[in-house]
Design a protein around this motif. Structure first.
Motif, PDB file in Angstrom:
ATOM      1  N   ASN A  65       4.322  10.339  -3.589  1.00  0.00           N
ATOM      2  CA  ASN A  65       2.954   9.954  -3.240  1.00  0.00           C
ATOM      3  C   ASN A  65       1.953  10.523  -4.241  1.00  0.00           C
ATOM      4  N   ASP A  74      -7.539   6.855  -3.538  1.00  0.00           N
ATOM      5  CA  ASP A  74      -7.972   6.333  -2.244  1.00  0.00           C
ATOM      6  C   ASP A  74      -7.939   7.455  -1.207  1.00  0.00           C
ATOM      7  N   GLU A  77      -5.996   6.709   2.039  1.00  0.00           N
ATOM      8  CA  GLU A  77      -4.537   6.786   1.868  1.00  0.00           C
ATOM      9  C   GLU A  77      -4.087   8.241   1.819  1.00  0.00           C
ATOM     10  N   ARG A  80      -4.173   9.601   5.318  1.00  0.00           N
ATOM     11  CA  ARG A  80      -3.081   9.035   6.116  1.00  0.00           C
ATOM     12  C   ARG A  80      -1.765   9.768   5.834  1.00  0.00           C
TER      13      ARG A  80
END
Length: 132
Positions: A65, A74, A77, A80
């Motif tokens: 990631n 982002d 994101e 999250r």
């Protein structure tokens, strides 16, 4: 900053720092002499890597990631992914709490049965334990 200066500042080994570079988590720059020279951006990134690792986010999660390490990435994101990791940590804590509860139950049962000595050891026959 040089590799040695960074290792001292962040309290990490040279091998660990180089492994971050090798895995692509950190991109070290070079000075005119070809020696590694980390600038402010890389230092901020290293600080973030260090913080995320201490928070229980594994290096493999960071590698999968890269948005987590992108300052301009982002934000939604990133949040999250971090919330998902937080959920995993809470599950781990819950499992550990269940293990502690089981141990506490066993300890209490031993003490209540009268077979637990003051040192917490279970008394065996011939050691002062009553036979039933």
């Amino acid at each position: 900053m040089t590799i040695d200066e960074i290792c001292r500042s962040f309290h990490i080994s040279r091998e660990k720092l180089l492994s971050y570079e090798k895995s692509g988590l950190l991109k070290g720059a070079q000075n005119e002499a070809g020696l590694p020279d980390y600038q402010e951006r890389e230092l901020r990134r290293l600080g973030l890597i260090h913080s995320l690792l201490r928070a229980g986010i594994g290096a493999e999660v960071l590698e999968r990631n890269p948005v987590l390490l992108d300052e301009n990435g982002d934000g939604g994101e990133r949040v999250r992914i971090l919330k998902r990791q937080r959920g995993h940590l809470l599950e781990d804590i819950h499992e550990k709490q269940q293990s502690l509860d089981c141990l506490d139950y066993i300890i209490r049962e031993i003490k209540e049965s009268g077979r637990g000595g003051s040192d917490g050891k279970i008394k065996q026959k011939g050691e002062g334990a009553e036979e039933k």
